[in-house]
Write a protein that holds these residues in place. Structure first.
Motif, mmCIF file in Angstrom:
data_model
loop_
_atom_site.group_PDB
_atom_site.id
_atom_site.type_symbol
_atom_site.label_atom_id
_atom_site.label_comp_id
_atom_site.label_asym_id
_atom_site.label_seq_id
_atom_site.Cartn_x
_atom_site.Cartn_y
_atom_site.Cartn_z
ATOM 1 N N ASN A 101 0.821 -1.258 -0.172
ATOM 2 C CA ASN A 101 0.043 0.079 0.006
ATOM 3 C C ASN A 101 0.827 1.175 -0.021
ATOM 4 O OD1 ASN A 101 -2.212 -1.471 0.059
ATOM 5 N ND2 ASN A 101 -2.555 -1.288 2.006
ATOM 6 N N ALA A 102 1.834 1.125 0.677
ATOM 7 C CA ALA A 102 2.631 2.517 0.728
ATOM 8 C C ALA A 102 3.462 2.855 -0.433
ATOM 9 C CB ALA A 102 3.695 2.348 2.159
ATOM 10 N N LEU A 103 3.530 1.928 -1.333
ATOM 11 C CA LEU A 103 4.157 2.051 -2.407
ATOM 12 C C LEU A 103 3.501 3.144 -3.281
ATOM 13 C CD1 LEU A 103 5.206 -1.348 -4.021
ATOM 14 C CD2 LEU A 103 6.838 0.616 -3.418
ATOM 15 N N LYS A 104 2.132 3.401 -3.078
ATOM 16 C CA LYS A 104 1.239 4.164 -3.787
ATOM 17 C C LYS A 104 1.083 5.570 -3.035
ATOM 18 C CE LYS A 104 -1.449 0.134 -4.988
ATOM 19 N NZ LYS A 104 -2.874 -0.339 -4.925
ATOM 20 N N ILE A 105 1.516 5.535 -1.932
ATOM 21 C CA ILE A 105 1.050 6.876 -1.175
ATOM 22 C C ILE A 105 2.388 7.608 -0.606
ATOM 23 C CG2 ILE A 105 -1.276 6.366 -0.739
ATOM 24 C CD1 ILE A 105 -0.559 5.293 1.809
ATOM 25 N N GLY A 106 3.359 6.939 -0.379
ATOM 26 C CA GLY A 106 4.649 7.864 -0.062
ATOM 27 C C GLY A 106 5.103 7.711 1.366
ATOM 28 N N GLY A 107 5.853 8.338 1.854
ATOM 29 C CA GLY A 107 6.529 8.244 3.288
ATOM 30 C C GLY A 107 5.997 9.250 4.310
ATOM 31 N N LEU A 108 6.756 10.373 4.493
ATOM 32 C CA LEU A 108 6.146 11.223 5.512
ATOM 33 C C LEU A 108 4.971 11.800 5.306
ATOM 34 C CD1 LEU A 108 6.901 12.937 8.147
ATOM 35 C CD2 LEU A 108 7.997 14.601 6.433
ATOM 36 N N ALA A 109 4.555 12.043 3.945
ATOM 37 C CA ALA A 109 3.261 12.834 3.511
ATOM 38 C C ALA A 109 2.056 11.764 3.834
ATOM 39 C CB ALA A 109 3.295 12.983 2.094
ATOM 40 N N VAL A 110 2.307 10.681 3.851
ATOM 41 C CA VAL A 110 1.121 9.680 4.107
ATOM 42 C C VAL A 110 0.662 9.892 5.770
ATOM 43 C CG1 VAL A 110 2.208 7.597 4.483
ATOM 44 C CG2 VAL A 110 -0.083 7.492 3.812
ATOM 45 N N ILE A 111 1.749 9.503 6.523
ATOM 46 C CA ILE A 111 1.479 9.782 7.872
ATOM 47 C C ILE A 111 0.808 11.234 8.298
ATOM 48 C CG2 ILE A 111 2.414 9.848 10.152
ATOM 49 C CD1 ILE A 111 4.673 7.943 8.946
ATOM 50 N N ALA A 112 1.381 12.271 7.723
ATOM 51 C CA ALA A 112 0.873 13.678 7.842
ATOM 52 C C ALA A 112 -0.618 13.908 7.280
ATOM 53 C CB ALA A 112 1.614 14.613 7.534
ATOM 54 N N GLY A 113 -0.844 13.308 6.243
ATOM 55 C CA GLY A 113 -2.007 13.400 5.312
ATOM 56 C C GLY A 113 -2.988 12.679 5.994
ATOM 57 N N LEU A 114 -2.759 11.479 6.562
ATOM 58 C CA LEU A 114 -3.927 10.659 7.218
ATOM 59 C C LEU A 114 -4.311 11.440 8.555
ATOM 60 C CD1 LEU A 114 -2.634 6.930 6.347
ATOM 61 C CD2 LEU A 114 -4.804 8.307 5.705
ATOM 62 N N GLY A 115 -3.216 11.902 9.129
ATOM 63 C CA GLY A 115 -3.408 12.327 10.447
ATOM 64 C C GLY A 115 -4.239 13.750 10.334
ATOM 65 N N TYR A 116 -3.904 14.526 9.362
ATOM 66 C CA TYR A 116 -4.462 15.738 8.980
ATOM 67 C C TYR A 116 -6.128 15.345 8.785
ATOM 68 C CZ TYR A 116 -5.987 19.918 6.099
ATOM 69 O OH TYR A 116 -6.642 20.836 5.751
ATOM 70 N N GLN A 117 -6.251 14.528 8.001
ATOM 71 C CA GLN A 117 -7.683 14.255 7.579
ATOM 72 C C GLN A 117 -8.418 13.833 8.720
ATOM 73 O OE1 GLN A 117 -8.847 14.419 4.205
ATOM 74 N NE2 GLN A 117 -10.786 14.315 5.258
ATOM 75 N N ALA A 118 -7.833 13.122 9.496
ATOM 76 C CA ALA A 118 -8.574 12.371 10.548
ATOM 77 C C ALA A 118 -8.699 13.496 11.651
ATOM 78 C CB ALA A 118 -7.881 11.457 11.379
ATOM 79 N N TYR A 119 -7.988 14.509 11.914
ATOM 80 C CA TYR A 119 -7.911 15.784 12.948
ATOM 81 C C TYR A 119 -9.190 16.582 12.287
ATOM 82 C CZ TYR A 119 -6.353 18.829 16.348
ATOM 83 O OH TYR A 119 -6.171 19.737 17.487
ATOM 84 N N LYS A 120 -8.892 16.665 11.099
ATOM 85 C CA LYS A 120 -10.008 17.674 10.460
ATOM 86 C C LYS A 120 -11.375 17.440 10.553
ATOM 87 C CE LYS A 120 -10.477 18.050 5.918
ATOM 88 N NZ LYS A 120 -10.364 18.382 4.649
ATOM 89 N N ASN A 121 -11.391 15.899 10.340
ATOM 90 C CA ASN A 121 -12.910 15.489 10.570
ATOM 91 C C ASN A 121 -13.310 15.167 12.056
ATOM 92 O OD1 ASN A 121 -12.929 14.606 7.986
ATOM 93 N ND2 ASN A 121 -12.479 12.839 7.970
ATOM 94 N N TYR A 122 -12.427 14.945 13.018
ATOM 95 C CA TYR A 122 -12.679 15.021 14.342
ATOM 96 C C TYR A 122 -13.241 16.408 14.930
ATOM 97 C CZ TYR A 122 -11.299 15.765 19.349
ATOM 98 O OH TYR A 122 -11.237 16.037 20.611
ATOM 99 N N LYS A 123 -12.385 17.706 14.206
ATOM 100 C CA LYS A 123 -12.653 18.862 14.608
ATOM 101 C C LYS A 123 -14.083 19.493 14.163
ATOM 102 C CE LYS A 123 -9.300 20.390 17.332
ATOM 103 N NZ LYS A 123 -9.626 20.777 18.787
ATOM 104 N N SER A 124 -14.417 18.674 13.104
ATOM 105 C CA SER A 124 -15.559 19.181 12.296
ATOM 106 C C SER A 124 -16.764 18.686 12.941
ATOM 107 C CB SER A 124 -15.703 19.111 10.739
ATOM 108 O OG SER A 124 -15.356 17.705 10.324
ATOM 109 N N GLY A 125 -16.643 17.526 13.709
ATOM 110 C CA GLY A 125 -17.712 16.916 14.236
ATOM 111 C C GLY A 125 -18.267 15.738 13.420
ATOM 112 N N GLN A 126 -17.660 15.370 12.171
ATOM 113 C CA GLN A 126 -18.181 14.237 11.572
ATOM 114 C C GLN A 126 -18.055 12.806 12.459
ATOM 115 O OE1 GLN A 126 -16.625 14.092 7.729
ATOM 116 N NE2 GLN A 126 -16.146 16.521 7.705
ATOM 117 N N PRO A 127 -19.115 11.935 12.003
ATOM 118 C CA PRO A 127 -18.932 10.760 12.396
ATOM 119 C C PRO A 127 -17.801 9.793 12.108
ATOM 120 C CG PRO A 127 -20.377 10.651 10.702
ATOM 121 C CD PRO A 127 -20.211 11.918 10.747
#
Length: 232
Positions: A60-86
Motif C-alpha cells: 500500500n505504501a508504494l502508492k502513497i509515499g512516506g512522511l506525507a502519508v502519515i501527515a496526510g492521514l493524520g490531518y484528514q482524521a484531525y480535520k474530521n474530528y474537529k468538524s464533528g463528522q462521524p
C-alpha cells in the motif's frame, strides 16, 4: 546524523529519484521500480515490519509515499474530528495529498525536524515489535535484507539498535510536542499494524492513553487509516 526524512520515505517506499507530483501519481512508477529493485522501495517495509504487517503496508505504501502519508492521514482524521463528522470507515478515501503548507501537519522541510522524523520511524518499529514476533533470529534476518537496501551504515545501525532495544514509550511520547505530532505518532503506529490480536490492540490503546488523545480523535484516526488501507 543521517537524513531521517529520507529514511522514512525509503522505509515506506516513496523514495524515488526524480519523482514529483501528487502522492497518488507516483504509484505506477513506484510499482515498476519495486519490481526492478524491491529492496529500495516498499519491500523494505515488508522486511522491517515482518510478515503480516509488511505485506499490507509494503504494497500500500508504494502508492502513497512516506512522511506525507502519515501527515496526510493524520490531518484528514484531525480535520474530521474537529468538524464533528462521524468516525466511520468508508470504502475509499479521495486521493491523499500532503497537508496544506500552513497546517500544523505540514511536511515542508522547515516544518518537520529530523528528530521528529526519527520519532515516526521509531513509532513504526515499536508498533511492529508489539506482538513480540521479532526475536534475535528474526532481527538477524531483517538486517541481512536491510543491508541490501543501500540505506548506508549509519541508518542501518539505527534500525538495528531500534529493533534490539525494548520499546521506550516514555521517550516516544515525550518526542511529540504538540497535539498534531501526537496524532502523527499514533497514525504512524496504527498504519504499521492491523490490531487483530489482543497484544497489538492493547499496545495501541496504551499508546493513545499515554499520548493523551481523546477517544473520539482516536476513533477518527482508526477510521481514516482503515479507509486508506481499503482504497490503496
Amino acid at each position: 546524523m543521517f537524513d531521517a526524512k529520507k529514511l522514512l520515505d525509503q522505509f515506506l517506499g516513496s523514495q524515488m529519484p526524480g519523482s514529483a507530483g501528487s502522492i497518488g501519481q507516483k504509484g505506477n512508477d513506484l510499482m515498476g521500480m519495486a519490481k526492478a529493485n524491491p529492496w529500495k522501495t516498499g519491500a523494505l517495509a515488508a522486511v522491517l515490519l515482518g510478515t503480516k504487517t509488511g505485506r499490507s503496508l509494503g504494497s500500500n505504501a508504494l502508492k502513497i509515499g512516506g512522511l506525507a502519508v502519515i501527515a496526510g492521514l493524520g490531518y484528514q482524521a484531525y480535520k474530521n474530528y474537529k468538524s464533528g463528522q462521524p468516525a466511520e470507515p468508508t470504502q475509499s478515501l479521495p486521493e491523499l495529498l500532503p497537508p496544506p503548507k500552513d497546517s500544523p501537519f505540514s511536511t515542508e522541510p522547515q516544518a518537520v525536524s529530523n528528530d521528529f522524523a526519527l520519532s515516526l520511524v521509531r513509532a513504526m518499529i515499536a508498533a511492529a515489535k508489539a506482538d513480540g514476533h521479532i526475536d534475535a533470529s528474526e532481527r538477524s534476518r531483517i538486517m541481512d535484507k536491510v543491508h541490501l537496501s543501500g540505506l548506508g551504515a549509519e541508518a542501518e545501525a539505527f534500525i538495528e539498535a531500534e529493533l534490539a532495544k525494548p520499546i521506550d514509550l516514555d521517550a516516544l511520547v515525550a518526542s511529540a510536542k504538540t497535539e498534531e505530532q501526537r496524532v502523527e505518532i499514533y497514525t504512524a503506529s496504527r498504519l504499521t499494524i492491523e490490531p487483530d490480536t489482543r497484544t497489538e490492540r492493547g499496545y495501541l490503546d496504551m499508546l493513545a492513553g499515554r499520548l493523551g488523545l481523546p477517544d473520539a480523535l482516536v476513533d477518527h484516526i482508526e477510521a481514516t487509516v482503515a479507509s486508506a488501507k481499503v482504497s490503496l
